[in-house]
Design an enzyme around this catalytic site. Sequence first.
Site, PDB file in Angstrom:
ATOM      1  NE  ARG A 170     -16.007  42.026  36.769  1.00  0.00           N
ATOM      2  CZ  ARG A 170     -15.631  41.321  35.692  1.00  0.00           C
ATOM      3  NH1 ARG A 170     -14.683  40.396  35.805  1.00  0.00           N
ATOM      4  NH2 ARG A 170     -16.189  41.526  34.527  1.00  0.00           N
TER       5      ARG A 170
ATOM      6  CE1 TYR B  74     -19.272  41.309  62.888  1.00  0.00           C
ATOM      7  CE2 TYR B  74     -18.764  40.272  60.798  1.00  0.00           C
ATOM      8  CZ  TYR B  74     -19.401  41.257  61.524  1.00  0.00           C
ATOM      9  OH  TYR B  74     -20.183  42.175  60.884  1.00  0.00           O
TER      10      TYR B  74
ATOM     11  CG  ASP C  51     -11.104  37.661  60.929  1.00  0.00           C
ATOM     12  OD1 ASP C  51     -10.399  38.673  61.069  1.00  0.00           O
ATOM     13  OD2 ASP C  51     -12.326  37.713  60.693  1.00  0.00           O
TER      14      ASP C  51
ATOM     15  CE  LYS D 183     -15.080  46.326  61.487  1.00  0.00           C
ATOM     16  NZ  LYS D 183     -15.300  45.190  60.684  1.00  0.00           N
TER      17      LYS D 183
HETATM   18  C1  LIG Z   1     -13.310  39.906  63.084  1.00  0.00           C
HETATM   19  C2  LIG Z   1     -14.119  40.362  61.899  1.00  0.00           C
HETATM   20  N1  LIG Z   1     -14.016  39.694  60.734  1.00  0.00           N
HETATM   21  C3  LIG Z   1     -14.724  40.063  59.645  1.00  0.00           C
HETATM   22  C4  LIG Z   1     -15.601  41.125  59.674  1.00  0.00           C
HETATM   23  C5  LIG Z   1     -16.393  41.474  58.449  1.00  0.00           C
HETATM   24  O1  LIG Z   1     -15.851  42.564  57.793  1.00  0.00           O
HETATM   25  P1  LIG Z   1     -16.689  43.658  56.966  1.00  0.00           P
HETATM   26  O2  LIG Z   1     -17.644  44.298  57.926  1.00  0.00           O
HETATM   27  O3  LIG Z   1     -15.648  44.579  56.435  1.00  0.00           O
HETATM   28  O4  LIG Z   1     -17.428  42.908  55.904  1.00  0.00           O
HETATM   29  C6  LIG Z   1     -15.727  41.859  60.854  1.00  0.00           C
HETATM   30  C7  LIG Z   1     -16.643  43.010  60.918  1.00  0.00           C
HETATM   31  O5  LIG Z   1     -16.932  43.529  61.971  1.00  0.00           O
HETATM   32  C8  LIG Z   1     -14.969  41.457  61.999  1.00  0.00           C
HETATM   33  O6  LIG Z   1     -15.056  42.119  63.162  1.00  0.00           O
END
Ligand SMILES: Cc1ncc(COP(=O)(O)O)c(C=O)c1O
Length: 400
Positions: free
Chosen positions: A55, A108, A181, A206
């Site tokens: 961990r 998001y 992000d 992604k």
């Molecule tokens: C721009 C963005 N940030 C964060 C996330 C969250 O990531 P995760 O689905 O890996 O938890 C997503 C998921 O679609 C996203 O598109």
Amino acid sequence: MTQEHRHKAGFETRAIHAGYEPDEMTGSVIPPIYATSTYKQDGVGGLRGGYEYSRSANPTRTALEGVLAALEEGERGFAFASGLAAEDALVRALCRPGDHVVIPDDAYGGTHRLFDKVEQVWGVDYSAASVSDVEATAAAIAPGRTRLVWVETPTNPLLNIGDIEALAAVAHDAGALLVVDNTFASPYLQQPLSLGADVVVHSTTKYAGGHSDVVGGALVVKDLEVAEKVEFHQNAMGAVPGPFDCFLTHRGLKTLGVRMDRHCDNAEQVVRFLAGHPEVAEVIYPGLPEHPGHEVAARQMLRFGGMVSFRVRGGEEQALRVCDRAAVFTLGESLGGVESLIEHPGRMTHASVAGTDLEVPGDLIRLSVGIETGDDLVADLDQALGRAPDRALGRTPGGG
Ligand SMILES: Cc1ncc(COP(=O)(O)O)c(C=O)c1O
């Protein structure tokens, strides 16, 4: 690769070599999947390489974290079990009850839900502002309480663009940190830390992973004090990825540059097609000169990415029909994989913001343009939009 060399080498060289030296004993070129929870100690407290319990640290994760830091040009990278786990760890590391965060007004959906339903209950409240409006973001700051200005650029799914340098100045003036992000752009197209941001967040699910076969998240920071807090919370909260997930994400990152160029080539072809289609009311892509964020995007991004959104003339019913008819584009959530995906944000990824200020239009379709043959993608959209069926591909649906 040494720390010094890491920063001098080109992006693809770092993607392939940073974070890992071929294993001393075997010469293994690729980091092994260390499927172990614990490590033999050479006498009590005699840790080999600092490894004690997986961990806290695992060598497969260390390799991934090294390459993440190198690609984002940060000091430290941290891998998490998902993008949202990374986001939550960051908020807990840097905020306390009573603090405030500014988030995008088209964040998001899962990020909005995290702030609205989890962090707010815990005592951290938020205001939403448009990332493309620096003044509105400044006005949303609660003096003395705002710890983080959190932006996505491009945003999901409306592909709005935030000026990272200007937003960093606004955040820093207020004594807050700028969090970007960078999931949609990926570090190949944009490096927010070198534009003044303090922390980069990724859903590595992604483009970083890139093959739709692993869920993961990451934080990259440039300040070692912030790094220490994040490291503490990563271990104390425990939302870490397993070694196989780290291996997959690391493998994906090695080809990020070549994949992103192909994503961008195909997205440009798809945009050209959609822009001339009578059933399409609006194409949203930062590469279009008429996109309101085009100038800023051109300044801070290498290219404009693989995400394309568009609105159809026939309203929500038509948008749903197009999603159903698409065959090469797989109907599904997520993005950034080698395969093209189509989705209806209002009913799918962004259903959690329905009825809020962040609601997205019902006639909106989001495409994650993959790296298939560009002509096949255009032909598929042509038949899905209900025109020229004789030019359709005649393939069976692609699943999903
Ligand atoms: C721009 C963005 N940030 C964060 C996330 C969250 O990531 P995760 O689905 O890996 O938890 C997503 C998921 O679609 C996203 O598109």
